[in-house]
Design a protein around this motif. Structure first.
Motif, PDB file in Angstrom:
ATOM      1  N   ASP D 243       0.817  -1.208   0.000  1.00 36.50           N
ATOM      2  CA  ASP D 243       0.000   0.000   0.000  1.00 36.50           C
ATOM      3  C   ASP D 243       0.852   1.261   0.000  1.00 36.50           C
ATOM      4  O   ASP D 243       0.332   2.364   0.025  1.00 36.50           O
ATOM      5  N   GLU D 244       2.146   1.052   0.033  1.00 38.16           N
ATOM      6  CA  GLU D 244       3.058   2.196   0.023  1.00 38.16           C
ATOM      7  C   GLU D 244       4.391   1.691  -0.520  1.00 38.16           C
ATOM      8  O   GLU D 244       4.814   0.586  -0.183  1.00 38.16           O
TER       9      GLU D 244
ATOM     10  N   HIS E  30       0.609   8.441  -2.917  1.00 39.81           N
ATOM     11  CA  HIS E  30       1.585   8.957  -1.962  1.00 39.81           C
ATOM     12  C   HIS E  30       1.313  10.417  -1.629  1.00 39.81           C
ATOM     13  O   HIS E  30       1.565  10.859  -0.507  1.00 39.81           O
ATOM     14  N   GLU E  32      -1.623  11.640  -1.338  1.00 40.73           N
ATOM     15  CA  GLU E  32      -2.680  11.565  -0.311  1.00 40.73           C
ATOM     16  C   GLU E  32      -2.115  11.164   1.051  1.00 40.73           C
ATOM     17  O   GLU E  32      -2.658  11.546   2.085  1.00 40.73           O
ATOM     18  N   LYS E  33      -1.033  10.388   1.016  1.00 42.30           N
ATOM     19  CA  LYS E  33      -0.416   9.966   2.274  1.00 42.30           C
ATOM     20  C   LYS E  33       0.468  11.065   2.869  1.00 42.30           C
ATOM     21  O   LYS E  33       1.091  10.863   3.903  1.00 42.30           O
ATOM     22  N   TYR E  35       3.096  12.574   1.194  1.00 40.56           N
ATOM     23  CA  TYR E  35       4.376  12.743   0.506  1.00 40.56           C
ATOM     24  C   TYR E  35       4.319  13.980  -0.388  1.00 40.56           C
ATOM     25  O   TYR E  35       3.287  14.269  -1.002  1.00 40.56           O
TER      26      TYR E  35
END
Lengths: 245, 245, 245, 245, 245, 245
Positions: D243-244, E30, E32-33, E35
């Motif tokens: 997921d990453e 990423h 959205e995460k 990054y």
């Protein structure tokens, strides 16, 4: 496709004699079938593949003239449509972007149904693998709509890699065997134009005989494959598109 | 060559459904061209590829009967000449020498112009790579004059490896793209016979669409390749013998 | 090492004639150097490599007897110390564990300085690659202190893979070229013992001539490599241990 | 997943000591993390990897008993949950279908989050590559709904290939480096249980130190990677799902 | 690491659209995460990948402007932190040492946790493989303490190779599947910004669906892998360093 | 061959210290055997491999001077005949055609019996693989009769690739193990001249110990190979030509 609508092919040879040893049969055969086959020699192989002439004390210009004459005679014997000498020097061969665009121009002019060049790896002769690296780049540029817009862009011709010396060391694996029996005399005649490399005449005759054995084996095995006395072998870079397996 | 002198082909499938997903288009297309296409299913895929049926509580015999019926219906939809079920069990598949000689007999009876089977490596499904190992051995035995002397020995048919799942993990590299657009409806119909693997209908429809894109790219590039809506891809084990490049 | 303290070598051949075409020069050369060279033929190649005899209507026993006689004559011509016929059948070749232990016994008895066998991949002839798979296993068993404890265990002899037909299709890459010019007449004589495969005499003569060219190229290039008229090529499985590069 | 819901792992070792040298750190580390790690030894390595004992004149049963005791002691030192000795013999190792189904049963019982076994190629030790071939087949069978229907089928655990001796000869390429510094003393203690192979204690200590250097290099380069004193390296057979990145 | 201490990533794309088709999901996910994802486009793909615009008679500057606008819109849709256009020309792409040092500067500025670029081989599109060759060199220079001493040197970020067209022809083998289902709408929206390549929208939608199937297969097999509707696949150049397998 | 008729060897090292870690034993051993061993350092590794010096705040000229002094001291310790510093800069290393012709001149002057350089692939350090690419080209040019006609042309020396860091990542496979036990103290002394890379002293000592284990294994297996305490490993680019296997 040629100006008069016929089929065409393009052979790109690092040094003047490569097209003779490695693809002479394919050239003569397709010429007989009506293809216009153009041969581009990027160099004359003057420094690296003319040992005998240098031992005789020839000058660079003499070596080049002799190699050019030999290549022209061989091309004549094979029925080559046009022999284009880029005269870029060898050992090492170098193509500037300008040189590459000349090659792109030639590819677009010829619009070949297929192309022929060297193996992709050759630790003995880096000019060979460099040539194929250049050919792949030039094929890509010739396909680009934005390169010299207005010109006819290239389709997707197969690039066949012709047989290198010491095949196994080059990681070259043939997937296509071509029966050149009908034009063998022409290939032999073309080879005999290369006066500086007499020792290779019989070597490449034997190559053709061995490949003929492989042709027979692959066309029928012990059941009796198709008879074939001389053949050439090629490796394809790209997959084929077909309507029947 | 068939009894009546026509062309023939032979597909060897580890499990009953493999020939549908992976070579259904090639089968239907060649059937339409007049080939008699024989399909050998070494097992029904009863243990390993029938999850839905087991979850429903079916017995082994029920699973096999259902899988057999599905395979027969799919073969019918594709125009298969003969479907031969070896019923050898799966997960793992095993062929005794006797079983192998049955396969040799079939190969000799069919005398295929070409054969189709699985990729040579598959860490997910060892039955697949085992099948191709067996097929290469049986092809060799079928060529031997001393095996059942007096029978017609096999020639040297190409062995095409059809597309595995997760191609890159299998080290499978296609060199031949076949346009199956004319028979697409037949392949889709055959896939829909496989009621236990509904999730694969769309998966393999997309595979065919992606391969059609590759067909176009390889037949003409940006210059406009030949139109193609559905294709299948294959890897050749042996080199080709040709009279024109 | 032999009983009398001399050097030894062991050639393991799937079919009776393989050792002649592929390693005849190495055998004769090392025999002349004082090596005791043992040849193990796992089969006579009776079913798969005796097409002419079957076409003449010979029976299995006749074919085997003829092949055995040819192999013995060839071994004689090459100076083979001992020819061991396992007579296990071919197409397909199979070795039970008992058969393998016989081969282990032979390896231990011979205690070879080096071993010779087939390429590790051969889609045309699965007996060939199967033989090398077996040889590697038997080499390992022969090294085990716990196999028939009390016997002298095997050291770590190199395993050379001799030249297959259609080398590039087998993924075989030679790293060692052996000059067999001094014993060429013996190899030719041994080849001429194989009356059923006359077409291969010239084929393997040309192989030896091509490999001689490669020998010269690799021993000195254009500066003038060492002269060599006939050579054989081999691929090593294991690395070498040396005191000088 | 274990009976009590915790994570599990399964190591499959051809010979009794392999799991210690090649995966001892991974075992001890995951045991400390709460995994239940099961180790399956297919043989004791009694014939092929117990040279010292045979030289001392031990009998087969004595050798096996000693090797078993050493393996048990090592397993204890590493925190192994269960050591399962298949006792199938070595040099060569052979698994009948019945033996394989025992291994399938074990895989299903353990339901490992990941599995560990040997490299896929090893010309020095064919038992090693044979083991991985078997493991891939058994993993497939364990996933089949139709194998012993009603049992819980296996998911898709990664198969890591642990470090072989002479890595480059085996074509083994590690993609995962595991820091085993926290459990180094346990691995060293386990290695010291193998009294017949004292020369390997320091050899595998150095392996761990070299892999620690690679761990640092890959975790940060010259900018200063993460400190690590001992590591183990593994090659994955299957791709990861994440997921990453 | 970004200026404010967050995680960062860097995508290096030969032509303006490559990052969208091949890594759009990874970028959006990423982002959205949290990054900060920087995208470097070395060219606009103006000559080689803008066939439709050239057919419409656009000038070079018009083509570049349109492609730039499309790339900016796509970057916006994906949540790209910064889009850096190097504007170096394409077909062929060339980077002087000065250009490369600009790329080194960018890498150092971004200090990416991971990098993304093209496959290492591509006979159809030499710009692609050239880009990765350059990226590896620049990654190395960015790690050197003596390059612009005083600057923060680069650590050892993974280089992921994103999915090329016709994966098998490129020798590209994915080892990492990323679930991009949560951001699929963003990737589709970004693809729809590329107005000149409408035919690729559905092509890459199908790619994502096929990779989702592979994600499921690898996360759980027939036991029921994790559900996933869209995925992207990547190949790692360097090994991973982990604390748990 | 040297001026006085003795044997010679040539080591070509991208950065000043490479020849020490990777070939120091081979150099010292052949020097003791009477070879004149020339070492060419294309750069001092000043930017990329001198992290400690940069951290101490040294200037470029200071770094180069220190690295040069270290290389000279190491060469002295190993018995190098001549150390030639090309001083071409590193990270990235670049050779113009003029630089390459200097290297050709050196090769011709030395007329080495064998050459040593880097692995052909190295994604961590592109200077390394670039060096070998250049070496192969220069070897070819040095063989050409038409390059500086009148000079003595090069024969066909083996090119050995010395051991890279993280061998498996480089696709490097050693085929030749050299026992360097007799000169180990010299290699260790040479390594200790590299004051900026103290952490590598023990690393490469362990490399030599592991390679010694491989030397023993390959020279005799469990039967008791030849004793060896320190070894170096090499991969050959070209095949060998021999008179005995």
């Amino acid at each position: 496709m040629s100006a008069n609508g016929g089929k065409t092919a393009l052979v790109i040879s690092a040094h003047a004699a490569d097209f003779v040893w490695r693809a002479g049969g394919a050239i003569a055969l397709h010429a007989e079938k009506g293809y216009e086959v153009t041969v581009a020699c990027l160099s004359f192989g003057e420094r690296g593949e003319s040992a005998r002439l240098w031992k005789e004390g020839k000058t660079l210009e003499e070596v080049k003239a002799i190699r050019r004459a030999e290549a022209e005679a061989a091309a004549e014997a094979l029925g080559v449509h046009e022999l284009v000498s880029f005269d870029l020097g060898d050992y090492p061969l170098r193509l500037s972007d300008e040189d590459r665009f000349r090659l792109v121009d030639l590819i677009r002019k010829v619009q070949p149904a297929f192309m022929l060049s060297h193996s992709q790896y050759d630790p003995y002769n880096t000019d060979h693998m460099y040539t194929t690296e250049v050919v792949l780049e030039c094929r890509m540029v010739a396909q680009a709509w934005g390169h010299n817009p207005g010109e006819k862009v290239l389709g997707a011709p197969q690039l066949y890699l012709f047989e290198p010396h010491q095949t196994e060391q080059m990681g070259w694996k043939p997937d296509t065997f071509l029966d050149i029996t009908p034009v063998w005399e022409k290939k032999r005649a073309a080879m005999e134009c290369m006066q500086g490399q007499v020792h290779l005449w019989d070597y490449y005759t034997r190559v053709a005989q061995q490949r003929a054995n492989h042709f027979k084996r692959n066309s029928g095995g012990q059941a009796g494959g198709r008879d074939c006395k001389y053949a050439e072998a090629f490796q394809s870079v790209f997959p084929r598109t077909v309507d029947e397996l």
